[in-house]
Write a protein that holds these residues in place. Structure first.
Motif, PDB file in Angstrom:
ATOM      1  N   LEU A  62       0.835  -1.201   0.000  1.00  0.00           N
ATOM      2  CA  LEU A  62       0.000   0.000   0.000  1.00  0.00           C
ATOM      3  C   LEU A  62       0.875   1.258   0.000  1.00  0.00           C
ATOM      4  O   LEU A  62       0.646   2.189  -0.764  1.00  0.00           O
ATOM      5  N   TYR A  63       1.898   1.265   0.851  1.00  0.00           N
ATOM      6  CA  TYR A  63       2.804   2.408   0.924  1.00  0.00           C
ATOM      7  C   TYR A  63       3.498   2.646  -0.418  1.00  0.00           C
ATOM      8  O   TYR A  63       3.502   3.754  -0.938  1.00  0.00           O
ATOM      9  N   HIS A  64       4.080   1.603  -0.988  1.00  0.00           N
ATOM     10  CA  HIS A  64       4.786   1.763  -2.262  1.00  0.00           C
ATOM     11  C   HIS A  64       3.825   2.147  -3.380  1.00  0.00           C
ATOM     12  O   HIS A  64       4.204   2.882  -4.299  1.00  0.00           O
ATOM     13  N   GLY A  65       2.589   1.692  -3.322  1.00  0.00           N
ATOM     14  CA  GLY A  65       1.591   2.061  -4.312  1.00  0.00           C
ATOM     15  C   GLY A  65       1.211   3.525  -4.260  1.00  0.00           C
ATOM     16  O   GLY A  65       0.741   4.093  -5.243  1.00  0.00           O
ATOM     17  N   GLN A  66       1.410   4.155  -3.110  1.00  0.00           N
ATOM     18  CA  GLN A  66       1.064   5.557  -2.941  1.00  0.00           C
ATOM     19  C   GLN A  66       2.228   6.505  -3.211  1.00  0.00           C
ATOM     20  O   GLN A  66       2.045   7.708  -3.229  1.00  0.00           O
ATOM     21  N   LEU A  67       3.426   5.969  -3.402  1.00  0.00           N
ATOM     22  CA  LEU A  67       4.590   6.817  -3.664  1.00  0.00           C
ATOM     23  C   LEU A  67       4.489   7.374  -5.079  1.00  0.00           C
ATOM     24  O   LEU A  67       4.545   6.639  -6.044  1.00  0.00           O
ATOM     25  N   THR A  68       4.324   8.677  -5.170  1.00  0.00           N
ATOM     26  CA  THR A  68       4.257   9.292  -6.492  1.00  0.00           C
ATOM     27  C   THR A  68       5.355  10.324  -6.675  1.00  0.00           C
ATOM     28  O   THR A  68       5.942  10.411  -7.734  1.00  0.00           O
ATOM     29  N   ASP A  69       5.655  11.103  -5.661  1.00  0.00           N
ATOM     30  CA  ASP A  69       6.623  12.192  -5.790  1.00  0.00           C
ATOM     31  C   ASP A  69       8.020  11.828  -5.333  1.00  0.00           C
ATOM     32  O   ASP A  69       8.923  12.615  -5.478  1.00  0.00           O
ATOM     33  N   GLN A  70       8.202  10.651  -4.748  1.00  0.00           N
ATOM     34  CA  GLN A  70       9.488  10.352  -4.143  1.00  0.00           C
ATOM     35  C   GLN A  70      10.585  10.131  -5.172  1.00  0.00           C
ATOM     36  O   GLN A  70      11.724  10.480  -4.945  1.00  0.00           O
ATOM     37  N   GLY A  71      10.299   9.544  -6.311  1.00  0.00           N
ATOM     38  CA  GLY A  71      11.309   9.302  -7.325  1.00  0.00           C
ATOM     39  C   GLY A  71      12.066   8.010  -7.068  1.00  0.00           C
ATOM     40  O   GLY A  71      11.698   7.207  -6.224  1.00  0.00           O
ATOM     41  N   ALA A  72      13.135   7.813  -7.804  1.00  0.00           N
ATOM     42  CA  ALA A  72      13.955   6.609  -7.693  1.00  0.00           C
ATOM     43  C   ALA A  72      15.100   6.854  -6.717  1.00  0.00           C
ATOM     44  O   ALA A  72      15.687   7.937  -6.691  1.00  0.00           O
ATOM     45  N   MET A  73      15.424   5.829  -5.952  1.00  0.00           N
ATOM     46  CA  MET A  73      16.544   5.944  -5.022  1.00  0.00           C
ATOM     47  C   MET A  73      17.840   6.081  -5.814  1.00  0.00           C
ATOM     48  O   MET A  73      18.086   5.334  -6.755  1.00  0.00           O
ATOM     49  N   ASN A  74      18.659   7.058  -5.433  1.00  0.00           N
ATOM     50  CA  ASN A  74      19.966   7.274  -6.042  1.00  0.00           C
ATOM     51  C   ASN A  74      21.000   6.644  -5.115  1.00  0.00           C
ATOM     52  O   ASN A  74      21.333   7.196  -4.066  1.00  0.00           O
ATOM     53  N   VAL A  75      21.471   5.472  -5.489  1.00  0.00           N
ATOM     54  CA  VAL A  75      22.393   4.710  -4.639  1.00  0.00           C
ATOM     55  C   VAL A  75      23.707   5.467  -4.438  1.00  0.00           C
ATOM     56  O   VAL A  75      24.254   5.469  -3.334  1.00  0.00           O
ATOM     57  N   GLU A  76      24.202   6.146  -5.468  1.00  0.00           N
ATOM     58  CA  GLU A  76      25.481   6.852  -5.361  1.00  0.00           C
ATOM     59  C   GLU A  76      25.412   8.013  -4.373  1.00  0.00           C
ATOM     60  O   GLU A  76      26.396   8.326  -3.706  1.00  0.00           O
ATOM     61  N   ARG A  77      24.277   8.692  -4.282  1.00  0.00           N
ATOM     62  CA  ARG A  77      24.144   9.825  -3.356  1.00  0.00           C
ATOM     63  C   ARG A  77      23.628   9.400  -1.980  1.00  0.00           C
ATOM     64  O   ARG A  77      23.617  10.199  -1.063  1.00  0.00           O
ATOM     65  N   SER A  78      23.196   8.162  -1.833  1.00  0.00           N
ATOM     66  CA  SER A  78      22.709   7.672  -0.548  1.00  0.00           C
ATOM     67  C   SER A  78      23.877   7.114   0.269  1.00  0.00           C
ATOM     68  O   SER A  78      24.909   6.739  -0.300  1.00  0.00           O
ATOM     69  N   ALA A  79      23.699   7.075   1.591  1.00  0.00           N
ATOM     70  CA  ALA A  79      24.774   6.572   2.455  1.00  0.00           C
ATOM     71  C   ALA A  79      24.173   5.971   3.718  1.00  0.00           C
ATOM     72  O   ALA A  79      23.055   6.313   4.111  1.00  0.00           O
ATOM     73  N   TYR A  80      24.936   5.075   4.337  1.00  0.00           N
ATOM     74  CA  TYR A  80      24.502   4.503   5.610  1.00  0.00           C
ATOM     75  C   TYR A  80      25.701   4.109   6.450  1.00  0.00           C
ATOM     76  O   TYR A  80      26.801   3.899   5.940  1.00  0.00           O
ATOM     77  N   ILE A  81      25.447   4.029   7.754  1.00  0.00           N
ATOM     78  CA  ILE A  81      26.430   3.542   8.717  1.00  0.00           C
ATOM     79  C   ILE A  81      25.706   2.518   9.575  1.00  0.00           C
ATOM     80  O   ILE A  81      24.608   2.788  10.081  1.00  0.00           O
ATOM     81  N   LEU A  82      26.312   1.350   9.753  1.00  0.00           N
ATOM     82  CA  LEU A  82      25.738   0.318  10.618  1.00  0.00           C
ATOM     83  C   LEU A  82      26.490   0.303  11.941  1.00  0.00           C
ATOM     84  O   LEU A  82      27.720   0.432  11.964  1.00  0.00           O
ATOM     85  N   HIS A  83      25.735   0.145  13.025  1.00  0.00           N
ATOM     86  CA  HIS A  83      26.306   0.065  14.366  1.00  0.00           C
ATOM     87  C   HIS A  83      25.916  -1.257  14.982  1.00  0.00           C
ATOM     88  O   HIS A  83      24.718  -1.542  15.149  1.00  0.00           O
TER      89      HIS A  83
END
Length: 145
Positions: A62-83
């Motif tokens: 349902l959530y993904h079906g309602q995503l209209t303005d979010q766009g595609a995830m840009n993996v190169e500009r995204s980042a994460y740190i795991l603890h």
């Protein structure tokens, strides 16, 4: 051999943010798994707390079906740190997710997720996120960088 925290996290990101596959997301959880999103407002499709694979699959779909303005995830500009934590079945992810629109607009949202695993699957995921701001126009983005 059970997957590492990094493997679980990266599979979860691929299933959810990248491929937006609710079946793949739900399959990552234990049968009685819980997806808890305490910051979402009333009426949000994730309903703050989803219990069991079927509820998780339906809520994510349902959530993904309602995503209209979010766009595609840009993996190169995204980042994460795991603890890692003292508990080998729990870890924390700090995430900055970048999204690109087809028209050049971009946005980034930051969130924290707390994972608790059991048998290599997600038994509990606390997802502290808020909806991203509206995407910036390309000319505004250039000024912000």
């Amino acid at each position: 051999m059970e997957p590492t925290h990094r493997e679980v996290f990266e599979r979860y990101v691929y299933a959810g943010a990248i491929s937006r596959d609710p079946d793949a997301v739900a399959a990552m959880f234990t049968e009685d798994g819980v997806l808890d999103a305490p910051l979402v407002p009333d009426g949000h499709p994730l309903r703050r707390r989803l219990v069991g694979r079927e509820a998780i699959r339906a809520g994510v779909a349902l959530y993904h079906g309602q995503l209209t303005d979010q766009g595609a995830m840009n993996v190169e500009r995204s980042a994460y740190i795991l603890h890692d934590t003292a508990d080998p079945e729990a870890f924390i992810a700090e995430i900055d997710v970048a999204f690109d629109q087809a028209d050049g607009r971009r946005t980034t949202t930051s969130l924290v997720q707390i994972f608790r695993l059991r048998g290599g699957r997600i038994a509990m995921l606390r997802d502290y996120f808020a909806e991203p701001p509206p995407p910036a126009a390309p000319e505004d983005q250039d000024r912000a960088e």
